[in-house]
Design a protein around this motif. Structure first.
Motif: not given
Ligand code: HEM
Length: 395
Positions: A84-86, A229-232, A274-276, A308-310, A343-345
């Motif tokens: 859905a989130f293409t 809810i995870i989206m929020i 900035f992310l780094r 420790l990603l940071g 990896y962040c979706i």
């Molecule tokens: C997963 C960072 C924005 C949704 C992750 C993970 C990281 C991350 C580090 C992986 C965590 C792990 O492996 O344990 C970030 C950062 C963001 C960001 C730094 C902004 C700068 C977003 C946004 C959304 C989102 C905008 C959705 C609208 C998700 C979801 C996952 C995820 C659903 C779970 C993926 C999975 O388990 O397969 N994020 N995120 N993130 N992120 Fe993001």
């Protein structure tokens, strides 16, 4: 800027800390662990915890978020959202995001004309932008956005109180009650929105997820609601911290600020830096599912690892002069969005928001500076160690 990471790093890139958990500060090691199948996620609650918390709407919601699950459940639930989130859906949000950015900047400038000398960048820009974007993405009607913003604030507050309590017994009852109330309200809301979209699909993520759910047919209602809810939870505070931490880093490094103002075309690379530099997510956890060695570290089944990603993003073996902000750095590829199957979706969406916000901010507020009397090193950061961001940023 993170002296504690340098102290840990002196013990090696994968170091068994005093409490028996491994602390991973090396970039390559963190990358390897996140991509390896024999490390699983750490569940938010153990089976006993869940039993003790039974009927807790909050515990159910959190436990079923796919970020906290291993395959095969993770694969099944992530596939639904990915469908859905293409990239196309993200790209289509561009005009709406730009409009929100401009509206927020207009509001800030209007206040300034009314002779307010400073504004809080976090409250007036970094907080509202990502939450309005997520509402737009999901298809939350405009009239519900106030409520949606409130939930977003509430869920983070209750999460801090409930999830990070040392044990289930030590969760303050009033915090758990509040957490359950917020989770219950959000779940009812999404249940209702999904049923509306089932009857009459719109061009939004909830409709697309409903469609994917109908064709997959393998999802429980609880899982579907957690995926909404995870989206929020995952997308709001993280993106807010990218914006806040990014502007903070720039204002602390005037020649980089001048460079980006003059060359907005390097924004994409600046965002990676900035992310780094100040990772919005500083750490994540993994558990070893089989015995393995990483360099000199002997990891046993069941061992916990704090990635420790940071720190990995400041590994001097990977990044020359890691503590210097350099928006033209080569081959940045920070681990800020994680790596491997989790990896962040939302990474493309977060990047797009940054790509639209930073140039517009610098163009419309060319004299942006710390407010009078602000000492940057004394600004307060949120207590939550995993989600790293400023409480306020008066500019
Ligand atoms: C997963 C960072 C924005 C949704 C992750 C993970 C990281 C991350 C580090 C992986 C965590 C792990 O492996 O344990 C970030 C950062 C963001 C960001 C730094 C902004 C700068 C977003 C946004 C959304 C989102 C905008 C959705 C609208 C998700 C979801 C996952 C995820 C659903 C779970 C993926 C999975 O388990 O397969 N994020 N995120 N993130 N992120 Fe993001």
């Amino acid at each position: 800027p993170y002296p504690i990471y340098d102290v840990i790093r002196q013990h090696g890139p994968v170091y068994k800390g005093p409490d028996g958990r491994w602390l991973v500060t090396g970039y390559n090691e963190a990358n390897t662990i996140l991509r390896a199948r024999h490390f699983g996620v750490k569940h938010v609650w153990s089976a006993e915890d869940l039993q003790q918390l039974k009927d807790s709407a909050f515990a159910i919601t959190e436990a079923l978020m796919f970020l906290h699950l291993d395959p095969p459940d993770h694969t099944r639930l992530r596939a639904l959202v990915s469908k859905a989130f293409t990239p196309k859906r993200v790209a289509e949000l561009q005009p709406a995001i730009l409009q929100i950015v401009q509206q927020l900047l207009d509001d800030i400038q209007a206040k300034h004309r009314l002779s307010e000398r400073s504004f809080d960048f976090i409250q007036e820009f970094a907080f509202p932008l990502p939450i309005i974007v997520i509402a737009e993405l999901l298809g939350v009607p405009v009239e519900d956005r106030g409520q949606f913003r409130q939930w977003s604030r509430d869920i983070v507050r209750v999460e801090n109180a409930v999830r990070f309590a040392p044990s289930v017994d030590q969760i303050p009852p009033e915090s758990l009650a509040e957490a359950n109330q917020v989770a219950h309200d959000m779940r009812s809301y999404f249940r209702h929105l999904a049923s509306l979209r089932r009857e009459q699909p719109q061009d939004d993520l909830i409709s697309a997820m409903v469609k994917a759910e109908e064709s997959a047919g393998t999802l429980s209602e609880d899982e579907f609601l957690s995926a909404c809810i995870i989206m929020i939870v995952a997308g709001h505070e993280t993106t807010m911290n990218l914006l806040g931490n990014g502007i903070f880093a720039l204002l602390n490094t005037p020649e980089q600020l001048a460079l980006l103002k003059e060359h907005p075309e390097i924004t994409a690379s600046a965002i990676e830096e900035f992310l780094r530099f100040n990772s919005p997510v500083q750490m994540t956890l993994r558990v070893a599912k089989s015995a393995t060695t990483l360099g000199t570290a002997d990891i046993h089944v069941g061992d916990e690892l704090i990635i420790l990603l940071g720190a990995a993003n400041h590994d001097p073996e990977r990044f020359p002069q890691p503590d210097q902000l350099n928006i033209q750095r080569d081959n940045i590829q920070p681990l800020s969005f994680g790596a491997g199957m989790h990896y962040c979706i939302g990474a493309p969406l977060a990047r797009l928001e940054g790509q639209l916000a930073f140039p517009e901010l610098l163009k419309q507020l060319p004299d942006l500076a710390f407010a009078a009397g602000v000492v940057p090193d004394e600004l307060a950061w949120n207590e939550n160690f995993a989600l790293h961001g400023l409480k306020t940023l008066p500019l």
